[in-house]
Scaffold this active site. Structure first.
Site, PDB file in Angstrom:
ATOM      1  CB  SER A 159      -1.129  -0.326   1.357  1.00 55.30           C
ATOM      2  OG  SER A 159      -1.556   1.520   1.369  1.00 55.30           O
ATOM      3  CE1 TYR A 172      -4.720  -1.869   5.305  1.00 54.03           C
ATOM      4  CE2 TYR A 172      -3.820   0.000   4.227  1.00 54.03           C
ATOM      5  CZ  TYR A 172      -4.368  -0.836   3.716  1.00 54.03           C
ATOM      6  OH  TYR A 172      -4.532  -1.470   2.748  1.00 54.03           O
TER       7      TYR A 172
HETATM    8  P1  NAD Z   1     -12.178  -5.574   0.217  1.00 53.24           P
HETATM    9  O1  NAD Z   1     -12.682  -5.300   1.961  1.00 53.24           O
HETATM   10  O2  NAD Z   1     -12.795  -5.394  -0.936  1.00 53.24           O
HETATM   11  O3  NAD Z   1     -11.345  -6.997   0.018  1.00 53.24           O
HETATM   12  C1  NAD Z   1     -10.563  -7.740   0.945  1.00 53.24           C
HETATM   13  C2  NAD Z   1     -11.376  -9.440   1.332  1.00 53.24           C
HETATM   14  O4  NAD Z   1     -10.855 -10.006   2.743  1.00 53.24           O
HETATM   15  C3  NAD Z   1     -12.435  -9.031   1.765  1.00 53.24           C
HETATM   16  O5  NAD Z   1     -12.733 -10.121   0.674  1.00 53.24           O
HETATM   17  C4  NAD Z   1     -12.470  -9.838   3.171  1.00 53.24           C
HETATM   18  O6  NAD Z   1     -13.922 -10.894   3.119  1.00 53.24           O
HETATM   19  C5  NAD Z   1     -10.901 -10.672   2.740  1.00 53.24           C
HETATM   20  N1  NAD Z   1     -10.512 -10.504   3.888  1.00 53.24           N
HETATM   21  C6  NAD Z   1     -10.563 -10.164   5.714  1.00 53.24           C
HETATM   22  N2  NAD Z   1      -9.850 -11.048   6.760  1.00 53.24           N
HETATM   23  C7  NAD Z   1      -9.711 -12.412   6.131  1.00 53.24           C
HETATM   24  C8  NAD Z   1      -9.193 -13.145   6.617  1.00 53.24           C
HETATM   25  N3  NAD Z   1      -8.844 -13.595   7.597  1.00 53.24           N
HETATM   26  N4  NAD Z   1      -8.858 -14.330   5.647  1.00 53.24           N
HETATM   27  C9  NAD Z   1      -8.957 -14.820   4.515  1.00 53.24           C
HETATM   28  N5  NAD Z   1     -10.222 -13.324   3.887  1.00 53.24           N
HETATM   29  C10 NAD Z   1      -9.703 -12.481   4.400  1.00 53.24           C
HETATM   30  O7  NAD Z   1     -10.814  -4.733   0.113  1.00 53.24           O
HETATM   31  P2  NAD Z   1     -10.085  -4.162  -0.824  1.00 53.24           P
HETATM   32  O8  NAD Z   1      -9.408  -3.201  -1.026  1.00 53.24           O
HETATM   33  O9  NAD Z   1      -9.740  -5.172  -2.443  1.00 53.24           O
HETATM   34  O10 NAD Z   1      -7.991  -4.921  -0.327  1.00 53.24           O
HETATM   35  C11 NAD Z   1      -7.610  -5.771  -0.775  1.00 53.24           C
HETATM   36  C12 NAD Z   1      -5.598  -5.678  -0.412  1.00 53.24           C
HETATM   37  O11 NAD Z   1      -5.447  -4.470  -0.820  1.00 53.24           O
HETATM   38  C13 NAD Z   1      -5.837  -5.968   0.779  1.00 53.24           C
HETATM   39  O12 NAD Z   1      -4.447  -6.673   1.536  1.00 53.24           O
HETATM   40  C14 NAD Z   1      -5.875  -4.482   0.892  1.00 53.24           C
HETATM   41  O13 NAD Z   1      -5.082  -4.053   2.198  1.00 53.24           O
HETATM   42  C15 NAD Z   1      -4.819  -3.733  -0.212  1.00 53.24           C
HETATM   43  N6  NAD Z   1      -4.495  -2.656  -0.677  1.00 53.24           N
HETATM   44  C16 NAD Z   1      -6.221  -2.149  -0.804  1.00 53.24           C
HETATM   45  C17 NAD Z   1      -6.082  -0.677  -1.157  1.00 53.24           C
HETATM   46  C18 NAD Z   1      -7.583   0.246  -1.959  1.00 53.24           C
HETATM   47  O14 NAD Z   1      -7.267   1.369  -2.086  1.00 53.24           O
HETATM   48  N7  NAD Z   1      -8.945   0.189  -2.044  1.00 53.24           N
HETATM   49  C19 NAD Z   1      -4.709   0.467  -1.915  1.00 53.24           C
HETATM   50  C20 NAD Z   1      -3.860  -0.259  -0.634  1.00 53.24           C
HETATM   51  C21 NAD Z   1      -3.893  -1.940  -0.932  1.00 53.24           C
END
Ligand code: NAD
Length: 275
Positions: A159, A172
């Site tokens: 991130s 985070y």
């Molecule tokens: P999201 O909430 O849509 O997806 C996250 C998924 O992880 C969900 O489906 C959730 O059920 C699952 N999850 C949560 N805890 C879990 C566990 N213990 N075991 C298995 N699955 C679990 O969010 P997203 O933004 O699509 O996240 C995907 C990745 O991208 C994450 O690592 C997040 O930190 C990272 N990220 C997102 C952004 C952003 O702007 N959205 C930016 C940087 C990084």
């Protein structure tokens, strides 16, 4: 179909970014294994992939529970075979570990009606830290033996917080800093063992895990305005804008000498000084 019959395991695959990763890899011919703590959401994505002619199966499991990962791994080995690509996507922030203020103000050290640095609960901090770092570590421990000396690929999801921490979300920020550092560590560890390890660092994308910070009742928050001002392209990213980087990093021809890097896909956020 560059990934014909490669087995790609994706954690967090029911979520916004990783469901898009799953569909992309399936469209390149991979057999996609979707892991999510919310099995229904992973199953819905698997069904869409299958409806479009792809190969996919969803499993419910938590990346924080090594024995549940091991049980699912055994099922996958039996049903499909060894994993070729692992994407550690499960992660995110939690409102429980989000402070109310960006800066210290007098009296915060004794306030108990708002979440401050001083009353941030250790368990809430640990929950977010573990979800991102330990989830990546444990899943890699369970699936990497499949990939040894077989041109395996691990992709972690870092991130912008890893480059410079964002206000209000110390857990985070620490967690993603650790994910980037662990990506480099693991890349070196496996460098002679036929597994490349890299990370993608998305800028800002609206998803389930950050929605409450970005919008209140559908209206952009002050934080959203700040984020967009700090993103030279002036907008949120779209999940499909991560896919070119994903396809490059999983392709052993295109990125065969690339390991241990964290690639920002951020509309210029990490390059911008704010002036
Ligand atoms: P999201 O909430 O849509 O997806 C996250 C998924 O992880 C969900 O489906 C959730 O059920 C699952 N999850 C949560 N805890 C879990 C566990 N213990 N075991 C298995 N699955 C679990 O969010 P997203 O933004 O699509 O996240 C995907 C990745 O991208 C994450 O690592 C997040 O930190 C990272 N990220 C997102 C952004 C952003 O702007 N959205 C930016 C940087 C990084």
């Amino acid at each position: 179909m560059k990934l014909n019959n490669k087995i790609a395991v994706i954690s967090g695959a029911g979520g916004v970014l990783c469901s898009s990763f799953a569909k992309c890899l399936a469209s390149e011919g991979a057999v996609v294994i979707l892991l999510d703590i919310n099995k229904d959401s992973a199953e819905a994505v698997a069904n869409e992939i299958i409806k479009d002619g792809g190969k996919a199966k969803a499993y419910g499991c938590s990346v924080l529970d090594k024995s549940s990962l091991e049980a699912v791994h055994a099922e996958i080995l039996r049903d499909f075979g060894k994993c070729d690509i692992l994407i550690n996507g499960a992660g995110g922030n939690s409102p429980r570990a989000t402070l109310n203020k960006e800066y210290y103000e007098e009296g915060d050290e004794v306030a108990n009606d708002i979440k401050t640095f001083f009353n941030l609960d250790k368990d809430d901090f640990t929950f977010v830290f573990d979800l991102n770092l330990m989830g990546t570590l444990l899943t890699s421990q369970v699936f990497s033996p499949d990939m040894l000396n077989r041109d395996g690929v691990i992709i972690n999801v870092s991130s912008m917080n890893a480059f410079r921490p964002l206000t209000k979300i110390p857990a985070y920020s620490a967690a993603k800093g650790a994910v980037s550092n662990f990506t480099e560590w693991l890349a070196v560890y496996f460098a002679k063992a036929g597994i490349r390890v890299n990370a993608i660092a998305p800028g800002f994308f609206v998803t389930k895990q950050n929605e409450s910070l970005l919008f209140k009742d559908g209206v952009p928050t002050a934080r959203t305005e700040k984020i967009l001002r700090a993103t030279p392209m002036g907008r949120f990213g779209k999940p499909e804008e991560l896919l070119g980087t994903l396809l490059w990093l999983v392709d052993n021809n295109a990125s065969g000498f690339v390991t241990g890097i964290v690639v920002p896909v951020d509309g210029g956020f990490s390059a911008y000084s704010g002036v």
